[in-house]
Design an enzyme around this catalytic site. Sequence first.
Site, PDB file in Angstrom:
ATOM      1  CG  ASP D  18      -2.031  -0.982   1.143  1.00  0.00           C
ATOM      2  OD1 ASP D  18      -1.886  -1.991   0.414  1.00  0.00           O
ATOM      3  OD2 ASP D  18      -3.051  -0.788   1.831  1.00  0.00           O
ATOM      4  NE  ARG D  98      -3.161   3.598  13.192  1.00  0.00           N
ATOM      5  CZ  ARG D  98      -2.405   2.723  12.569  1.00  0.00           C
ATOM      6  NH1 ARG D  98      -1.069   2.823  12.612  1.00  0.00           N
ATOM      7  NH2 ARG D  98      -2.942   1.728  11.898  1.00  0.00           N
ATOM      8  CG  ASP D 127      -6.050   3.496  11.951  1.00  0.00           C
ATOM      9  OD1 ASP D 127      -6.226   3.704  13.163  1.00  0.00           O
ATOM     10  OD2 ASP D 127      -5.790   2.379  11.488  1.00  0.00           O
ATOM     11  CB  SER D 182      -7.454  -5.191   6.968  1.00  0.00           C
ATOM     12  OG  SER D 182      -6.882  -3.962   7.321  1.00  0.00           O
TER      13      SER D 182
END
Lengths: 406, 406, 406, 406
Positions: D18, D98, D127, D182
Site C-alpha cells: 500500500d 496513531r 485511523d 487487514s
Amino acid sequence: MAKGKINKVVLAYSGGLDTSVILRWLQENYGCEVVTFTADIGQGEEVEPARAKATAAGVKEIHIDDLREEFVRDFVFPMLRANALYEGEYKLGTSIARPLIAKRLVEIAVATGADAISHGATGKGNDQVRFELTAYALKPDIQIIAPWREWDLLSREKLLAYAETHGIPVEMKRDGTKSPYSMDANLLHISYEGYDLEDPWVEPGPDMWRWTVAPEQAPDRPTEITLSFAGGDCVAVDGKTLSPADLLAELNRIGGANGIGRDDIVENRFVGMKSRGCYETPGGTILLKAHRAMESLTLDREAAHLKDELMPRYASLVYNGFWYSPERLMLQAAIDQTQSVVNGEVRLKLYKGNVLVVGRRSPTDSLFDASIATFEEDAGAYNQGDATGFIRLNALRLRVAGRKRG
Amino acid sequence: MAKGKINKVVLAYSGGLDTSVILRWLQENYGCEVVTFTADIGQGEEVEPARAKATAAGVKEIHIDDLREEFVRDFVFPMLRANALYEGEYKLGTSIARPLIAKRLVEIAVATGADAISHGATGKGNDQVRFELTAYALKPDIQIIAPWREWDLLSREKLLAYAETHGIPVEMKRDGTKSPYSMDANLLHISYEGYDLEDPWVEPGPDMWRWTVAPEQAPDRPTEITLSFAGGDCVAVDGKTLSPADLLAELNRIGGANGIGRDDIVENRFVGMKSRGCYETPGGTILLKAHRAMESLTLDREAAHLKDELMPRYASLVYNGFWYSPERLMLQAAIDQTQSVVNGEVRLKLYKGNVLVVGRRSPTDSLFDASIATFEEDAGAYNQGDATGFIRLNALRLRVAGRKRG
Amino acid sequence: MAKGKINKVVLAYSGGLDTSVILRWLQENYGCEVVTFTADIGQGEEVEPARAKATAAGVKEIHIDDLREEFVRDFVFPMLRANALYEGEYKLGTSIARPLIAKRLVEIAVATGADAISHGATGKGNDQVRFELTAYALKPDIQIIAPWREWDLLSREKLLAYAETHGIPVEMKRDGTKSPYSMDANLLHISYEGYDLEDPWVEPGPDMWRWTVAPEQAPDRPTEITLSFAGGDCVAVDGKTLSPADLLAELNRIGGANGIGRDDIVENRFVGMKSRGCYETPGGTILLKAHRAMESLTLDREAAHLKDELMPRYASLVYNGFWYSPERLMLQAAIDQTQSVVNGEVRLKLYKGNVLVVGRRSPTDSLFDASIATFEEDAGAYNQGDATGFIRLNALRLRVAGRKRG
Amino acid sequence: MAKGKINKVVLAYSGGLDTSVILRWLQENYGCEVVTFTADIGQGEEVEPARAKATAAGVKEIHIDDLREEFVRDFVFPMLRANALYEGEYKLGTSIARPLIAKRLVEIAVATGADAISHGATGKGNDQVRFELTAYALKPDIQIIAPWREWDLLSREKLLAYAETHGIPVEMKRDGTKSPYSMDANLLHISYEGYDLEDPWVEPGPDMWRWTVAPEQAPDRPTEITLSFAGGDCVAVDGKTLSPADLLAELNRIGGANGIGRDDIVENRFVGMKSRGCYETPGGTILLKAHRAMESLTLDREAAHLKDELMPRYASLVYNGFWYSPERLMLQAAIDQTQSVVNGEVRLKLYKGNVLVVGRRSPTDSLFDASIATFEEDAGAYNQGDATGFIRLNALRLRVAGRKRG
C-alpha cells in the site's frame, strides 16, 4: 451529488430574500419542481404573504402550517423540563425549532413524492446540521440541497445582484427598518448575529433588541406573577390556564415589558468555531427560573442532582441537532421519569431584567418538611444523634487513608 | 464517646451567645481545658473582642487569626475556577469556609497538644459535616465534640437560661438590632435561615438583607467595570491589581451598591432534608458571571463542556464537606489543567440586580476567530463544503438505524 | 429506640444459627410477637424446614415464599440490561436480592399488622443498608431492629453460647461440612467473605468454591451454546425458551461445569471500608458477556456509550441499596428506553473459565451494515470523501487553538 | 485541495504494497518530493528493509525511528492508568499508536521543511481521523494527503495492477503466508479486520490468530507471575525491573503462551458505522487486570468510582483520535492525580486464556484495614452503632417522599 437528478424538492421558504433566491436558483440549477413550506412557529411575521410570492415564482404546491402549539408542547416544554442551558447561558431558542421544521419538510416530501429537501442555512452554522441530521434520521434516503454550500453567492451583494438579474422582488421590512444583523425568531426567542457583534469586545447598540425593553426603560415597580405547574410543565399564569403557545406568548409579553431575557454570549458551534450571539428569550427565561424553583420544592435531591449532571449533555444534543437520536430519547426518558411530581405554584417578581423567585408551594408534592427543617425544637421529627454515625461512616475512608498516609 | 476523657479541646469560638455557652458547657461537662480559635474570614465583625471574652471565661490559650487572604486565594478562587453552583443556584458561600476553619482547628489542636475539637454547628445542618469530615481527613484520630448533638439546650430560650444561670453575658448586636434569622457571613457571602423563611411560600421582609440594597433602591444608572483575569483568577478591577481578599471585598462593595447577588432558594442538605435559605453574594455573583464570560472566549469547547458536566459533582462535594477528599482533588486537577489560558478582560454593566456582560477580550488567548466566524466572505478561512461530509458522517448511524427500523 | 415498644416484628428468617438466635433474642428483649419470613430466592437450600423450626420456637405466623421468578424477572434482568458491574468487577449478586427481601418484609408487616421488621445483617456490612433503605422507602414509619448493632453477641462463640443457654438447636450443614466463610447465595451467585480472605495477598483454598469446578477441572472441550434475546432479556438457551429463573438456573449449571464465573476482588463498602470477597456467578457472567455482544450489534453507538457512562453510577446505586430510589428509576428509564431493539442471538464457547463470543446476529435489528463496512469496493454505500470534511471540522477547534498558542 | 501545490510530503511508510504504491502515486500525482518515515513501534517486523526500498524508489530523506519505549511510556502506560476500554471490550491497541506516528510525521515535516504529510489509512476507518486530528492539532497549517480518499485504486486488484504498471516490487510475507485480513500491529496488540469477519455471526478460523496460542493449546498448568507497580505503572515482572517496552514485550510473550488476550468484537467507528474486529492484546490484558487489582487495594473509593465514570469518555477520546486535545489532558490530569499511591504487587495465575488475580499487597499504600473489616471482634476499630445514624440519614429523603406520596 450531481445536479440534475432531483425531480422535486421541498424548500423551507420564508418569502424573504434568501429563500426567494434559493427558490429560483433551485429551479435554474436543478431543473426540478420546487414545493414550498412556510411555518408559523411564532416568529412574529405573517406567513400568508409567502403564498402569493411562491405562486408568483411558479410554485404549484404551497404548504403553510401553523406549528405554534406543536412547537411549544412537543419541543420547547420537554426541553424546559430538562432545565437545558447550553454552555451555562444559551437557552437554545434557535436550536429547538430546527428539528420540527425539518420533520415537516420530510413529511411534505413524503406526501408530495419529492426526493429532496432544501434549506437556506449557511455552511458555517449549526442550523444546516440540525436540519439535515433530523432529515437523515427520519428519512435516511432523502437528498438534501444546501445551496449555501454549493453556490458562489457568498455575500449579500451577490444575492441582491442575483435577485435583480432574475427579477426577484426585494422588500424592506414592514416597519421600514432594515436590521444589519442576521436574525432568527420563533415563539421562544429572537437571535442576532453578525455585524458589530463580530467583535466580542463591542457592546451592541440599543436599537438591536426588538422584543424586550432595556432594563433601564422597564417599569419602576415590579410585576408579580404566579405560575402553575402540572407534571413539570407550566399550565397557567395567575390562575388562568393557557395552551402552551398562548402561555409562552403571554410570558414573552410580560417579560419583554420588564426587560427580561437578554443574553449576550460567545458560544461554541458544533462545526468548530466560536461565534457571538445576542438573544432575547423573555418567556423562556421566566420559565427556566420558575421550573427550577418548582423542582427545588418537589424533586428528590438525587434525582435533581442527576438531572443537573445530565443537563449539559442534553443541551449539547439539542444544540448540535440530535433531537431525533437514541441518546436524546434516553435522556428525555430519564428526565420525564421525574416530572410527574413537579406540581404547584411559583410566585415571581419581574423587575427591570430580574426574575426573582419569592415563593413556591405544592400542596400535593412538596418535600419541604418544616417540622424537620425547623431551627426550633422539632418534637423528635429528626434525631440529631443520627448525624454522628452519618458523619463517622462518611469519614471512615478518609480516616483510613489519613492514618496510612497522613 | 464517654465524657471526661478529653484533656484539652480547641473550640471554634466567635464570642457570641452560642459559642460562649458551649465554652462553659465544655468546661462543665468535659472538665477539660478549652482553647479558643476565632478567625477573621471577612464576616464583617471585629474578632478582637473575642479575646477579652475568652479571657474572662478562663481561657488561657486564645488563637485569633486573619485568614481572609488564605480563604479567598486557596478556597474561593479554586471554587470559582470550577464555576461551582450547587443545585444550579447556591454559590456555596458557607460551605467553602468550613474546611478552612476546620483545618485551622486541627492545626491548633496539634500545636497545643489538644485531643479534641469542638464547634457550634447543629445536628441538622451541613456545617457539622463539613467541619468534621475535614478534621477526620486531616487528623484521623481527632476527637470531636458537637454539643448540639449531645446537650438538651435545643432552643434559644434554653440557651439564654443557661447563659443567665452561668453568668454568661449576652450582648445585643452592635447596631442595636437583633436579627430573628440564623446567619452566617464571610468574605464571600452572608446567609439567612429560619424564622419566616421556614415557609417557602413567604417572601422575607425587606429588612432581612444586610449586604445589598434592594434592586429598587439601587442607582438609576449602570455602573461599568472591567475585570482582568490571569490563569482563571480575577486579579484586577478597572485595571487596579488587588489581592484576592481586597478584590472580593471591593466587588462586594460595588455589587452590594447595585443590588446584586441576592438569592432565595430551597436546597437539599446532605443530611437529607430540604431547607430554605437566602443569600447575598454580591462579589461572587459578579465573579461567576465574568469568569464564565472569560472562559467563553478562551476555553476550548470540549474542555468547557467537560467542565460543565463535572461542575455539579464538584459543587456537591464542596457543599457536602468533601474539600479534603481525593475526588475533589481529582476534579480540581482537571479544572485547573484548563485555566492557564483564561486570561483577558471582561466588561460588565451592573444595574439594579443585573450583571450584564457587554464585552470580553483576550489578546493572548482568544479562540474567537472573526475571519472564520464572519457572515461576510472569509477568503477561504473556512471551507463550507467541509460541512457536507461532517454532517453526513455524523448522520451515518442515524441513517443506518432509520433504514433498518424506519 | 427504647426496647419494649414493639408489638410485632417480622424477621427475615433462614432457620440457621444466626436468625434462630435473633428470633429468641427478639422475644426475650423486645417481649414482642415474632413473625418469620423465609424466601426461596434460589439459594439452593430447602426453605420448608424453616417452618418446623419457627413453629418450635413459638412462632404463630410463618411466611415462606418462592420468589425465584420475581427475583430474576424484576431485579436481576433489569440490572443485566444495564450491564452493571460494581467497581469494574463485582456482579452485584448479594446486592440485588436485598431489596426484594426487604420489600416482602414490609408487605408482610403491613399484612400482619406488625410495627417493625428485623434482619440478621451486621453493622459493618452493606446488607443492613440495603434492607433498611428499602424498608424506609416503602414504609417510612416502619421500625427496624438490627440486633447485630444492639447486642453484645459479637462473635460466633458468644452466639453458640447463647444458643446453648436458650436451647436453640445448632445443626451442621446437611453435607456434614462447615464452611469457615461467611456466605450468601441466591440464583445469581454465591459469595464468600472472612476467614483467610481477610488477607488480600492470600489465595483462598480450592475447597472454598461450591458452585463451579476449577477451570483446571473443567472439560477439555468447549461447550457451545446459543442464547436468544428479546427486548434486552435472554429468553432462550439453544432455542429452548425458559422462564427467567429456569434460564438462570440452567446457565448456572452449564457455566459451573465449565469453571465460569469465579471472581476474587477487593471492594469498597458503602459504610466506608474495603473488604475482600470471592464470588461465583456462572450464569450471570455468561449473560453479561452475551448481553453486551447482543447490544454491540443492535444498539446505536451514542446510546451504548451513554449507557456505559451511566453504568458505574447505576451499579453503585444497586450496591448501596438504593433500588427503590428516584435516581435508580431515572437511570432504569434511560436504560430500558434503549432495549426494545436488543433482539437476536449470540453464540458462545464456554471453555475452562472463558466465555468467548464467536457470533452474534439479529435479523430484525442489526445495525451492522456489511455493505458499508466492507474493505472491498462498496458500490457507493459510503463516500470516502465525506471523511475529509468530517475530520476538518472536528479538527477546527484544535487548529484555531494551535494557531493561537502553538 | 488542488493537486500540484505541494512541494514536499512526509509519508508514513512501511515498505509494504500500500505505502509503496502511495509513494509512487504521490510522486506522480503531486510532482513533489517524498520523505519517508518508518517507525518501529513493536509491530514485529524489521524496519530497516524499508530503507533500501525507499532508496530504490528515489527517496532522498529517509527517517527510521525506534519509538518503542516512547510508545509504551508516554502513550500505552498513561492509557492503562485510566483502565481504558472502549465499549467495554476494546483495549485500544491501534488507536493509541496513531497519535505518536502522526506526531513524528509532523516533527519530520518541520525538520525537513515539508508542507504536507500523507498516510495510507482508508476513508472508512478511524485511523485517518486519528492521524489527521493529531497533525492538525500540532501543526494547524499542515496539508494532509490521504490517497485513499482521492484515488480510484479502491481494491486490492487495482493496487496490484498499479504496482505492476509502475514497476513496484510486490513481496510475499517472509513466512510465505499471506493473510486475507487487514492487520495492524504494535507492541500493545495485533488486530484483524475484513474477510470472513465481515459476517459477525461467523467465527474466524483458527489460523487467523498470530500472537497467542488458542486456550485449548495453552499449557495444562497455570503460570504464576507477580507484577510490581509504582505510581500506577507496572515496573517489574517477578521482581525483575524492566523498561516499559521490555516489560510489555515480556508480558506479551507470557500471555501469548497462555492463550491470553483474544477479543472478538463488533465496535462503533467514529465515522459512524459498525465494524467487526479481532484483537490479540496479551500483555495489555494482563496489565489491565493487574492494575485494577492494585487500585482496588490502594485507591480511595470515590476516586475509583470517579475514574470508572470518566473512563468511557477517556476511551472514546483515545478511540476517536483526540489524544492531543484539551479534554484528554483534563481527564489525564484527574486520573494521574490519583496514581501516586498505586504501589505494590499483584499475584496472577495465567491459565488457558484466564487472568486470575490471586493476591495483592501494598506495604506502603494499602487501604485495606483488616482490623476494621474483620468478621471477628474488632476491639472497637469500628462502632457498629454508627451505622444506624448513617442509614437513617441516607434514608431521610426517601422517608419524607414516602410519607408524602406513599
